[in-house]
Structures are given as C-alpha cells and as structure tokens.
Design an enzyme around this catalytic site. Structure first.
Site, PDB file in Angstrom:
ATOM      1  N   ARG A  44      55.684 -11.920  26.366  1.00 20.13           N
ATOM      2  CA  ARG A  44      56.838 -12.364  27.163  1.00 20.13           C
ATOM      3  C   ARG A  44      56.536 -12.254  28.662  1.00 20.13           C
ATOM      4  O   ARG A  44      55.599 -11.557  29.057  1.00 20.13           O
ATOM      5  CB  ARG A  44      58.065 -11.505  26.817  1.00 20.13           C
ATOM      6  CG  ARG A  44      58.503 -11.656  25.372  1.00 20.13           C
ATOM      7  CD  ARG A  44      59.431 -10.548  24.958  1.00 20.13           C
ATOM      8  NE  ARG A  44      58.757  -9.258  24.967  1.00 20.13           N
ATOM      9  CZ  ARG A  44      59.348  -8.103  24.686  1.00 20.13           C
ATOM     10  NH1 ARG A  44      60.627  -8.072  24.397  1.00 20.13           N
ATOM     11  NH2 ARG A  44      58.666  -6.982  24.705  1.00 20.13           N
ATOM     12  N   LYS A 100      54.417   4.479  13.742  1.00 18.68           N
ATOM     13  CA  LYS A 100      54.311   5.254  12.477  1.00 18.68           C
ATOM     14  C   LYS A 100      53.885   4.382  11.312  1.00 18.68           C
ATOM     15  O   LYS A 100      53.214   4.831  10.396  1.00 18.68           O
ATOM     16  CB  LYS A 100      55.630   5.950  12.159  1.00 18.68           C
ATOM     17  CG  LYS A 100      56.800   5.024  12.064  1.00 18.68           C
ATOM     18  CD  LYS A 100      58.038   5.650  12.644  1.00 18.68           C
ATOM     19  CE  LYS A 100      58.911   4.531  13.162  1.00 18.68           C
ATOM     20  NZ  LYS A 100      59.476   4.734  14.438  1.00 18.68           N
ATOM     21  N   GLU A 124      51.454  11.520  18.604  1.00 14.43           N
ATOM     22  CA  GLU A 124      52.556  12.494  18.570  1.00 14.43           C
ATOM     23  C   GLU A 124      53.929  11.814  18.456  1.00 14.43           C
ATOM     24  O   GLU A 124      54.823  12.283  17.761  1.00 14.43           O
ATOM     25  CB  GLU A 124      52.503  13.355  19.852  1.00 14.43           C
ATOM     26  CG  GLU A 124      53.568  14.409  19.964  1.00 14.43           C
ATOM     27  CD  GLU A 124      53.486  15.480  18.879  1.00 14.43           C
ATOM     28  OE1 GLU A 124      52.484  16.195  18.834  1.00 14.43           O
ATOM     29  OE2 GLU A 124      54.419  15.577  18.069  1.00 14.43           O
ATOM     30  N   GLY A 129      59.984  11.262  17.503  1.00 14.13           N
ATOM     31  CA  GLY A 129      60.184  10.781  18.885  1.00 14.13           C
ATOM     32  C   GLY A 129      59.679  11.795  19.906  1.00 14.13           C
ATOM     33  O   GLY A 129      58.490  12.077  19.982  1.00 14.13           O
ATOM     34  N   ILE A 131      60.145  14.999  19.979  1.00 14.02           N
ATOM     35  CA  ILE A 131      59.966  16.384  19.490  1.00 14.02           C
ATOM     36  C   ILE A 131      58.480  16.665  19.295  1.00 14.02           C
ATOM     37  O   ILE A 131      57.804  15.927  18.584  1.00 14.02           O
ATOM     38  CB  ILE A 131      60.670  16.594  18.123  1.00 14.02           C
ATOM     39  CG1 ILE A 131      62.123  16.144  18.173  1.00 14.02           C
ATOM     40  CG2 ILE A 131      60.561  18.037  17.679  1.00 14.02           C
ATOM     41  CD1 ILE A 131      62.795  16.110  16.809  1.00 14.02           C
ATOM     42  N   ASP A 196      61.466   4.201   7.045  1.00 10.81           N
ATOM     43  CA  ASP A 196      61.041   4.829   8.302  1.00 10.81           C
ATOM     44  C   ASP A 196      60.761   6.322   8.058  1.00 10.81           C
ATOM     45  O   ASP A 196      59.714   6.842   8.472  1.00 10.81           O
ATOM     46  CB  ASP A 196      62.154   4.637   9.345  1.00 10.81           C
ATOM     47  CG  ASP A 196      61.853   5.330  10.656  1.00 10.81           C
ATOM     48  OD1 ASP A 196      61.065   4.783  11.443  1.00 10.81           O
ATOM     49  OD2 ASP A 196      62.389   6.430  10.883  1.00 10.81           O
ATOM     50  N   LYS A 200      57.125   8.619   8.135  1.00  5.04           N
ATOM     51  CA  LYS A 200      56.991   9.875   8.889  1.00  5.04           C
ATOM     52  C   LYS A 200      56.552  11.018   7.980  1.00  5.04           C
ATOM     53  O   LYS A 200      55.732  11.846   8.376  1.00  5.04           O
ATOM     54  CB  LYS A 200      58.314  10.191   9.593  1.00  5.04           C
ATOM     55  CG  LYS A 200      58.609   9.194  10.723  1.00  5.04           C
ATOM     56  CD  LYS A 200      60.023   9.337  11.221  1.00  5.04           C
ATOM     57  CE  LYS A 200      60.329   8.362  12.350  1.00  5.04           C
ATOM     58  NZ  LYS A 200      61.765   8.259  12.648  1.00  5.04           N
ATOM     59  N   GLY A 298      64.620   6.864  20.776  1.00  2.00           N
ATOM     60  CA  GLY A 298      65.095   6.534  22.126  1.00  2.00           C
ATOM     61  C   GLY A 298      63.934   6.310  23.066  1.00  2.00           C
ATOM     62  O   GLY A 298      62.834   6.856  22.881  1.00  2.00           O
TER      63      GLY A 298
HETATM   64  N1  HSE Z   1      64.630   4.082  13.834  1.00  2.00           N
HETATM   65  C1  HSE Z   1      64.109   5.393  14.072  1.00  2.00           C
HETATM   66  C2  HSE Z   1      65.237   6.408  13.876  1.00  2.00           C
HETATM   67  C3  HSE Z   1      63.577   5.452  15.464  1.00  2.00           C
HETATM   68  O1  HSE Z   1      66.407   6.029  13.785  1.00  2.00           O
HETATM   69  O2  HSE Z   1      64.964   7.598  13.768  1.00  2.00           O
HETATM   70  C4  HSE Z   1      62.393   6.299  15.696  1.00  2.00           C
HETATM   71  O3  HSE Z   1      61.439   6.360  14.716  1.00  2.00           O
END
Ligand code: HSE
Length: 408
Positions: A44, A100, A124, A129, A131, A196, A200, A298
């Site tokens: 973009r 991830k 990391e 996020g 942490i 998700d 993780k 975030g």
């Molecule tokens: N979609 C993920 C969450 C964002 O809501 O935790 C970060 O991995």
C-alpha cells in the site's frame, strides 16, 4: 550503524516503526550503536508519514541489501511470510516476527536455518503480545524441567466471555461489541474458533518441552457454542467459563495439548483474568507455578515486544541466542485417559425420565442443579477417568447434551 527493514505496515508494523523512530536515542544507548530503519515493505501507499521515504514494494530490495542485518516480519499469515523469512535467514540476516501462524507452522525449520547461519530468529511477540513469556521460559526458567504451561491466550475470546458473564450479553452481541471496540478482527474465526490460541500453545509447548507441536496435533475447540445458560450454570457452580490453552508433559516424554472452553473455579487465579488480558501459568519442577499477566494484543504492547527482540538481535549480531527446538513427530502429542471432573448439561422434554437416568447413572454425590421448568439438569461430576464418565453420560438419553472440562 545497524540497518533494519520492516516487512508489513499494519497495526503492529506501524507501532514498530513508531517506537524505533521515536525511541531511537534510547535504543541506541542500550545497544551502544545506532539503529536505522532503512526500508518498510508494504504494497500500500503511505504518503503522509514522517518516514514515507522508506517505503518499498519489492521484497528483493531487502533480500539483496547486505547492509540489512535485522528484518522485522509483521505481515502475518504463512505465505509469503515463510518464503521471505527463510530467504532473509539464509542470506545471513536476523529475523524478528510477531507471526504466531508462521512460528507454529514452520518454527523448527526456521530455527534450524538460523542456527546454521549463526543468526537470530526471535518471536517474543507471537505469544501474549506485550507480555514477556518466551524469553522467561527459555532463559529465566532455564534451570527447571517445565511440566505444564496453561492459560488464557486470546484476548478477544476472553473479552467476549467476560461480557457474557458480567453484562449478561449473548455471544453474538458480545462478539459484535468486541468488533466495534477493535479487539476482534472483521473475520473473527481464528479467535472464536480457538485457532489463534492453538498456535500460541504450539509455540509455548515447543519452547517449554523442546519439540515442535503442529497446530493439527492440538485438540482445539472455540467458544462459539457457549450460551448464557452455560455461563449462568457455571456461575452457580462458582466458576467462570474461560478459553484455556494447555500443554502438559507426561512421564513417558509425550505431551498432551489442547484448547477448550473450561469451567474455571473462582478460587483459581485464572478465573480473575478479565477483559482482553492474557495470563500464562508455567509450572517448573524447581520454581513451582509462575504466572505472566498483561495485554496480550494491541498495537503498542505487541510492538513493544517486537522492538525488544530487535534490541536483543542488535546486541547479539555475532552471538546467537539459543532458542531452539527439535522437529515434531506424529506420535508425540497424545490424549491419555486421565482423571477429570466434567461439567455436563442435559435437557429433555421427558424430564421425569431424564431425572431417573441421571439418578441411576450418577447416584453418588454429584454436584447438580435440576430445573424442572426448563426440563434440564446441569452437574459437575466427581473426579473419575474421562472414559468412564463419558460412558455414563452417553447412557443418558436426552435432547441436548453439552460437556466441558473444569479447572479447580
Ligand atoms: N487476536 C489476538 C487476540 C491478538 O485476541 O488475543 C493477538 O494475538
């Protein structure tokens, strides 16, 4: 001068660019060198930014520039990120990613290339996020044999469940609000379907136990069929429903790994983790339980973790950080028959028959609530082998059945 490139200028990528540029002096002081963002790759156009001159559209510019020592990949998805990251590592560049999906799918291979090329591959930000969790597992808890990792790994689903629990919103309304607040994606499938959190827990398990865990090896269930009825019964049993990802090492060296909504006792610390926050509990043989808590998603929290990895790469340009794990294998993740306590919801229009069957099957002191009006029974079983409990549960003829694991 250490030249870097950022691949992707979305939510996280723009945060990384902002931190690297705004905190440049602070970061230079930490690395005792100068860091410079040379390119930002995005298809973009971004014409009105103070760093608009850095944008490029062709990955080859980065790949062929020997000055670039550290590449940040924040594009997301496996393709083309996998190809780009692999080529960067093969050409001797360190790579930092928050991706991830990429690490869960290709982590072992990319770490092995990084090892071969004596460069770093750090990620990391891919779990939790902002942490700090991967570095603490790899370094600070390095003296421990880690036996279990579990926690709330997805902020969006935790927000939705929290809205259902606290504000009595149904699932669809809570999801719509999460989207309105910018927590859930427009397509929230990966969050609400548990994928998700699955990616993780794959990364956490690989790091904690030393062997790659592939997403399709993890039994994964999301929160889409959680109703207000479940939430209310959970509350009556002094529990909160949470989406929990967990992985446990077994004595024979195999592991268990799953993602599922669970009834978490209010006396368990994970039941107090609300809103978009994440919390990850790690159990080590020497340290016992430790918990990591904070914003799991975030722009700036995630960018904070990415830039910390960039700093680490800059400090270790010629000294590899030893984050490694072996390839996975098809027989590594197993589902043994373990002793559990289950939450069960049964409903039938023939309530007398339902009660009789329930009393016959669960004549012991099972903790239960009977609702004559709605013709339903909710109960928490005593602890027993899951196969034995499921045999008894399946012997009950009913119109509706729901079973969930518990965490007491
Ligand atoms: N979609 C993920 C969450 C964002 O809501 O935790 C970060 O991995």
């Amino acid at each position: 001068m250490i030249y870097t490139a950022i691949m992707g200028h979305g939510v996280v990528g723009s945060g990384v660019a902002e931190i690297l540029l705004q905190h440049n002096a602070l970061i230079n002081e930490k690395i005792k060198d100068e860091i410079c963002v040379k390119y930002i790759l995005d298809l973009r156009d971004f014409d009105n930014l103070p760093y608009s001159d850095k944008f490029i559209k062709d990955f080859n510019v980065i790949a062929q520039d020997d000055d670039i020592k550290i590449v940040v990949e924040v594009m997301g998805g496996v393709n083309p990120a996998y190809d780009f990251v692999k080529r960067c590592l093969l050409s001797g560049k360190s790579v930092v990613t928050s991706n991830k999906e990429l690490v869960a799918a290709k982590g072992a291979e990319l770490l092995s290339i990084a090892n071969e090329k004596n460069v770093n591959f750090l990620f990391e930000a891919s779990v939790g996020g902002g942490i700090p969790i991967l570095r603490p597992i790899a370094q600070c808890l390095g003296a421990n044999e880690i036996t279990e990792v579990k926690g709330i790994l997805n902020g969006t689903t935790n927000y939705i469940l929290n809205k259902m629990i606290v504000d009595n919103m149904d699932f669809d309304a809570a999801l719509a609000l999460a989207q309105e607040m910018g927590f859930a994606e427009k397509d929230p499938t990966a969050d609400i379907g548990g994928h998700d959190a699955c990616r993780k827990i794959c990364i956490l398990a690989a790091l904690a136990f030393g062997k790659h865990v592939y997403p399709d090896q993890v039994s994964t269930k999301g929160i889409t069929d959680i109703t207000l009825t479940d939430v209310e019964y959970a509350d009556s049993f002094d529990c909160a429903i949470k989406l929990i990802g967990s992985a446990k090492k077994l004595e024979n060296g195999n592991i268990t790994a799953n993602v599922q909504p669970m009834l978490v006792s209010r006396s368990h610390i994970l039941s107090d983790v609300d809103g978009v926050f994440n919390a990850i509990m790690v159990t080590g043989d020497a340290v016992g339980d430790v918990m990591f808590y904070g914003k799991g998603a975030g722009k700036m929290p995630t960018a904070s973790a990415v830039v910390a990895d960039v700093i680490d790469c800059a400090k270790h340009l010629n000294a590899r950080k030893y984050i490694d794990w072996a390839d996975g294998s098809s027989d590594y993740v197993v589902t043994p028959d373990e002793k559990v306590r289950l939450y069960v919801y049964i409903q039938s229009n023939d309530f007398d028959m339902l009660c009789k069957q329930f009393n016959d099957a669960f004549s012991d002191n099972t903790w239960h609530i009977k609702n004559d009006f709605k013709k339903e029974i909710a109960f928490i079983t005593n602890q027993d082998y899951e196969s034995a409990l499921m045999k008894k549960i399946n012997s009950i003829k009913c119109d509706e059945l729901k079973v969930m694991h518990t965490l007491f």
